[in-house]
Design an enzyme around this catalytic site. Structure first.
Site, PDB file in Angstrom:
ATOM      1  N   GLU A   1      -0.995   0.306  -6.765  1.00  0.00           N
ATOM      2  CA  GLU A   1      -0.395  -0.535  -6.120  1.00  0.00           C
ATOM      3  C   GLU A   1      -0.616   0.094  -4.943  1.00  0.00           C
ATOM      4  O   GLU A   1      -0.468   1.275  -4.709  1.00  0.00           O
ATOM      5  CB  GLU A   1       1.134  -0.738  -6.758  1.00  0.00           C
ATOM      6  CG  GLU A   1       1.430  -1.230  -8.242  1.00  0.00           C
ATOM      7  CD  GLU A   1       2.174  -1.019  -8.689  1.00  0.00           C
ATOM      8  OE1 GLU A   1       3.684  -0.867  -7.688  1.00  0.00           O
ATOM      9  OE2 GLU A   1       2.847  -1.349  -9.624  1.00  0.00           O
TER      10      GLU A   1
ATOM     11  N   GLU B   1       4.105   3.065 -14.273  1.00  0.00           N
ATOM     12  CA  GLU B   1       5.470   3.559 -13.406  1.00  0.00           C
ATOM     13  C   GLU B   1       6.668   4.613 -14.379  1.00  0.00           C
ATOM     14  O   GLU B   1       7.776   4.445 -13.859  1.00  0.00           O
ATOM     15  CB  GLU B   1       6.173   3.105 -12.408  1.00  0.00           C
ATOM     16  CG  GLU B   1       5.049   2.402 -11.395  1.00  0.00           C
ATOM     17  CD  GLU B   1       5.947   1.321 -10.079  1.00  0.00           C
ATOM     18  OE1 GLU B   1       7.384   1.218 -10.294  1.00  0.00           O
ATOM     19  OE2 GLU B   1       5.533   1.585  -9.335  1.00  0.00           O
TER      20      GLU B   1
HETATM   21 ZN   LIG Z   1       5.285  -0.859  -8.658  1.00  0.00          ZN
END
Ligand SMILES: [Zn+2]
Ligand SMILES: [Zn+2]
Ligand SMILES: [Zn+2]
Lengths: 633, 633, 633
Positions: free
Chosen positions: B316, B145
């Site tokens: 995710e 991320e």
């Molecule tokens: Zn995450």
């Protein structure tokens, strides 16, 4: 039995000596018996390092003593003089943004600065040596309002070093710390204690276990700072030692600080608090604008009765408009009396007004006193006089034991700040929410510390949101003979801020587990038949009996034997119904009170206090606004 | 054709080895085929500098491989261990206020720190050497991320030095920079590149050209950081390389980072995003509280399909309540399934849930997983199993080409942040506003990068607010054969953030100029016959044909040949009417959908997704809340 | 009599020299007579330290002069070049958080930096030497918008040292300072001036006397900075010296700065100000979105007439949308003309538009001008031309003396910021509240400085909230022959920010004292028969005659001879009634004006200005939106 008394905070150093005798005479005339002095006067006692000016203080003490007034002598450590900063440039606390908090007001010290602590011990020792056996020195106050202005927590170098030592003492070896905190997560593992920094300015939130450790450390530093002073005083004086806590300061554990004190006291500013530390809508705040929140003072009275193990005072009582809240209205005529009488009804030994005469200079020049800067009496002087007269009728009144107990725990507050999980979730608010519901039913309530294990004659014990309960505490609650109300969030964490392996509430005797937790937007509740669950709702599984379900059939409150678990934050309606039914079921007498009226029972009286801005009729009595109505039992 | 699959993120280092085999067995039982591991485990792989512990990771890989699971191996560079900071004390990013962003959570590095980048290359190389040819390592993830927690932009010394080098490379000589930025304004001229500081903490706003250069530099640093890792992996492995982007992170150019990747992926948290990164009123948020915004996931699916040049995953997927949004409700039963199926309908190759088992410790302890901390299954485990079964029916489904394209450009987002001109003007919101209008009409939509020049079979192309379009891009759009919708703010700036000399939109073939721009308070719109122009209204002049005028007769939408220019921010009503009429005019089939129902077409199915909290009847089908209804074509 | 003229701000350094002649020709064609140049051009005049480029500026001056245009030459000290920072790295101001305010925009200097002040004197001297006797240089402007971007106050080392010197000069010995400030409070006593720090980042608020001293010092630094430049100019030039103040900048004393100037001017951005520095509700802001607040410009016109001792200009007039407000709409057609005519009606000598041509680059690229970046005229060019024609009819108009005076005092503003006592209490708002009430009654109003003692023919003088009035000022007011309206908060503090010993208002001839002050939540007013007292209510005692009581019978307005005291903040209704009755009682003609219409009387005309977005009928005239209606007297 301790005599109930009235008093005032006085700053002789602010006024010409010529005024002192007249001031003291008028104090006695009003009927005051206690005077607090000295707590901000360091620069006058020790104008230069090691150079002392005792004469003025000696004279002030004698002047008060001569008039038969009892003195609370404050230690001046909340206001170190400017020269102290020159000696110890690194003594300042540092805020969460990394900025030193500079000289120029008060409380400009870091609790972890060892050299400053030595300076404090020194000045307290000198005061105790000089006045410790003076007969007029009838009590001591340590420092002033620990934690006020957000001063418990400091991110200084001194704090970091202190924290590392504290951690080493607690965990012994770094592997234990890594394990306890779960530092494997995000590769946060440390190789040595001196690698552990303070948990501010991290990229995203720091490990909650790290934060909790730092909160405990910070609280412990206050305890140690206070104990240092108490030890010095006790070495030279037998007078009781007090600290004056400030309303809704929760950054350190007041019970633990008070373990070293003889008496607890708190500073009660009902109108200031309504504006600056209570969330409520405009309608409510306008309704109570000039009276204060009708439950807020009582809550603190009951809390400090617990903190002081039965002995407590009001050390500062609001006398009129103050200077520090967002808005500063004047009290409704009569409220200055009502607030004091309410304190006595909750067991206060003494109530001292803050302050004698409004100072025309410096930060608190807009804070009124009993007297105006032109030395004429302000409204509060008359109300204080009235209270002094009332007191003569009330000396026999004693605390009436409560059947309802409510646990308040400082660590749980830190937990809710560290991990609200839902925005605005606040442990204090949760407990106060229960307190208000119980007050609407006219009960006397006792507040208990979380480590209480002797529950005497309580019929119901509420422990919402207490973050951690040891096996011993669980056992004591389970075997208390009382109904025990747990949840939401009760025992939700281990002592190291992790979720108990068996899932919360992890309470022996309560076969229940919380599988999912929902935090909810304020406008998105879960419907009950009456009222709603709001902010917080737990999904539960277990061998328990539902007491209340949600409209869509999920359990909201369940029980097993004497243990009750409430799986959400009940709104006002739902909580009032639940608590009312519960009290009814165990035959605790309840009395439905009109809006704004409050009730407190002493050994000899039922006392009704009218916080509403209008007169109230109740049980054949017509109680005017700000009225206090005593019914002899 | 790539097999569609389901998976999970797993952290073997968080659990006793005794649990691994049972975990892996249950993964397989549920029907999962992919497992992501390793991306936060640096402190376990290399506990001390240069000292490695491979055994546990070897064993974890083997355990997974033995069960036939495919592994995504993450590089652990988002969580450098504490010892890294001791080696490189200046590796931390610095925030806009000048404060280092400390160790104690994750992403505590500055993308411009050269020594840290070398450390990253080293650890990635070691991982790739060890596992590069392991048959179970079927994909790699770089870092984690990028940009999460506001970490793209750093104001460190390393960043300043990097920026100065970047400027020297871009402008060659300082006079060129002064000229390009218009530094004659306010005497901002520089004599040398090393005089150029970062554009934070200036007295008032810095030159927007200066800001844009810094935003481009900051984005380029992410690209370079990622490429360094990709190069190391590719040297040793043929498995595809992926990065997991986070929703609505726009500080760096995802297309450019992905140019070095094989596959794009993103992390989808529908409930968290609704609360923390979508502006909507209470009514809307309560309506979609437990489902998420009905267009937000789809938008990102389509975006990352573009970013990944057709190949994309969910790395995710939210499984239940999370810990990081302002409020964290539980999904409506069925949503965990719906979200995954929606992703597949948009072309996802794989969907991985985050995470296998809820960790009871550290920052994400309140983030649920498929399993609870007590190792019992949570709701999501069952829904995942259901998805695995659904998948067997959907393996043949392929992407259905869209006839509508919508351009999304990261640089335009930076431009709107640098110079909103009207408070709250946000490019992302503008594009998403178009996306939502098109979704309400039931269209498949393709998102395109701004540098697209091959427009295939698109019938309509929307390019609102694209800040700069080169001559080549203009030509490609003009000659695309499609209707091209421009404005507001399209091509409003040159590549150096100045107004084009001929005035915007400065678009070849569109004889139009914007003379004045109005930004408007939210409550002060410009009336149209239906709906309003809000926030932004441009005064235009030119030889064009009005399509829509304001009520007071000023042009709002105009056209010339296939080029359409929209001179303002149309409100929902006006935009829906405009887009509907336009699609109708070019014979794109539209389907009016009830509130909360969404539609996506694949090669084989029309898929209806019910985001509403109630059942919906549509075209003879009754679709329950959270229901997914497949109509075979 | 001074000729009224129109002009423009021009930046020849932003444009190719080839454009200059055409620009200047068009200026003359429009009817402009004044051009301001040079105030941001330091990097072009002195590109390297000590190396000068005069040729371009010489040519620009000649080009303008040749066309008969009069020049205002600005000193470039608001934008020191980048090399200045290399020479003086500590010249930057420091914000209240302790962060240097970096290079990269403008106003990046600390007023207390002595070396920078020398640099300023040097560049001004060189300009004055070169152009001081040029016949086209008809005025000078010092710096640009002192205080804009919050630049008056700096917490730098230079400021701290300057402050300590300033204190030493004011108080002579530290005991006097301690006594004046009441530093005995909280042990804040100092042993030496160099112990006194700046009052930022203190634990809680610093002593208000400390804060006030720092505000006075900061203001004095601006005065000194300006005087330095004026002295240099006057040594070489007889042209008048002007500064261009910015709207609602109140951090320094404009009267004191202007004491060294010949003419005051201000920069008028009606739409920008409505959005960014006026508090009003949505309805009001939408109503005046494209016109600006109907009283705000007039207030500043009257203020700067006072600041300039009768001589004042508009140095920058908004010509269309700007770039810096939260929202930037376009003016209603006609407003660009109306604003200028209103200024002339209030006595402006000249009005200059900002700017000639919109610059397509840098920070103000979205700020319109009379011309567009493509060199075509924008709307304002035509309106300016119209104004130039109007002016020919208005040259004979002179100021019509007002019978109503309103005192505005900068120190009182600092006092209300230092000690609002009630959140949001703002002195500027209080004075503007009176100004608006008087404007609704159609009066001409003169604004006076607080030290005015000659009150000529005024019939009523308003002095609400003037924090301190000397005995001499009190005497002058009492003997003015006018009704004098005092309160709330008038003379509430001594010159050292303490409460007067005899209690406020402590006004000779007014036997009155304020015993308690209430600040009130906005929604909690004190009811009057008509309207309410809001925000602020004083409890008064004294031998005075009530004019108005609250509904519950407490005095709200009282009088004694010609002195009237108003004990609270009257709401709009109550103030309008009070002021209307008062003006009626002293035979000042009043004219009730419809919403949005305003009236100003000159020697020859009654001028009606329609700020409403709709046409208004008034006294047989139909005045269109943005219309200006002249009635010859
Ligand atoms: Zn995450
Ligand atoms: Zn206090
Ligand atoms: Zn300006």
């Amino acid at each position: 039995m301790t005599q109930k008394g009235l008093g005032v905070c006085y700053y002789p150093e602010h006024w010409p000596r010529e005024m002192w005798a007249s001031d003291v005479q008028r104090m006695a005339d009003i009927g005051l018996t206690w005077v607090r002095i000295g707590e901000f006067a360091w620069s006058r006692i020790e104008p230069k390092p090691g150079q002392f000016e005792w004469a003025w203080l000696d004279q002030a003490v004698e002047t008060l003593a001569d008039a038969g007034l009892k003195i609370v002598l404050g230690t001046p450590t909340a206001t170190p003089p400017r020269w102290m900063l020159s000696k110890h440039p690194d003594m300042l606390a540092v805020d969460a943004q990394g900025r030193p908090r500079k000289f120029g007001s008060r409380r400009h010290y870091c609790f972890s600065h060892e050299a400053y602590k030595k300076e404090c011990a020194r000045i307290v020792r000198l005061l105790a040596e000089r006045y410790g056996d003076h007969p007029a020195i009838c009590a001591w106050q340590t420092d002033n309002e620990y934690g006020c202005h957000d001063t418990t927590i400091s991110y200084s170098d001194a704090a970091r070093q202190g924290f590392q030592k504290w951690l080493a003492a607690r965990y012994d070896n770094i592997a234990a710390l890594n394990d306890a905190w779960g530092n494997v997560f995000w590769s946060m593992e440390y190789a040595a204690f001196d690698e552990v920094d303070l948990p501010n300015l991290t990229v995203t939130e720091a490990n909650p276990a790290h934060q909790m450790a730092f909160r405990r450390f910070s609280s412990d530093q206050v305890v140690a700072f206070n104990k240092l002073q108490v030890d010095e005083i006790r070495a030279k004086s037998t007078a009781p030692v007090i600290h004056n806590y400030m309303g809704r300061i929760t950054d350190f554990d007041h019970y633990q600080v008070a373990a070293d004190l003889d008496i607890a006291s708190w500073d009660s500013y009902p109108l200031g608090f309504l504006e600056d530390r209570i969330e409520a809508d405009d309608e409510f705040k306008n309704q109570y604008l000039k009276q204060g929140h009708p439950d807020y003072q009582a809550f603190h009275h009951d809390l400090y009765r617990a903190v002081g193990r039965g002995r407590w005072w009001i050390m500062e009582q609001q006398p009129g408009p103050v200077n520090w809240a967002p808005y500063n209205p004047a009290p409704l005529p009569g409220m200055v009396r009502l607030w004091a009488l309410e304190a006595f009804a909750h067991g206060a030994e003494n109530v001292l007004y803050f302050r004698w005469r409004q100072a025309p200079f410096a930060q608190e020049q807009m804070h009124t006193g009993l007297y105006l800067p032109d030395d004429s009496p302000n409204v509060a002087a008359n109300e204080a006089k009235q209270v002094a007269q009332d007191l003569s009728q009330l000396q026999a009144d004693q605390i009436e034991p409560a059947r309802v107990a409510l646990i308040f725990d400082y660590e749980s507050q830190w937990a809710s700040e560290i991990q609200p999980q839902g925005q605005g979730f606040d442990y204090f608010d949760l407990v106060f929410h229960y307190y208000k519901a119980l007050r609407r039913l006219g009960c006397n309530i006792d507040i208990l510390p979380p480590n209480a294990t002797n529950f005497g004659d309580y019929t119901v014990i509420f422990a919402p949101g207490v973050v951690t309960l040891t096996q011993a505490q669980q056992k004591a609650l389970r075997e208390s003979g009382a109904k025990v109300v747990l949840g939401p969030r009760t025992n939700a964490k281990t002592s190291e801020f992790s979720i108990p392996p068996a899932l919360p509430p992890n309470f022996d005797g309560l076969p229940l587990k919380i599988t999912n937790v929902e935090s909810l937007r304020p406008s998105a509740g879960v419907a009950l038949e009456k009222g709603q669950i709001r902010y917080w709702f737990e999904h539960i599984e277990g061998e328990v009996t539902p007491i209340l379900n949600t409209e869509d059939g999920r359990p909201a409150i369940v029980e097993k034997d004497n243990l009750i678990y409430c799986a959400g934050w009940l709104d006002e309606t739902a909580l009032f119904n639940f608590v009312g039914a519960l009290l009814g079921a165990v035959d605790i007498p309840i009395e439905h009170l009109p809006d704004g009226l409050r009730r407190r029972e002493t050994s000899d009286h039922v006392v009704y206090l009218n916080y509403a801005p209008i007169a109230i009729s109740h049980r054949d009595a017509e109680i005017p606004p700000a009225g206090v109505h005593f019914v002899r039992k």
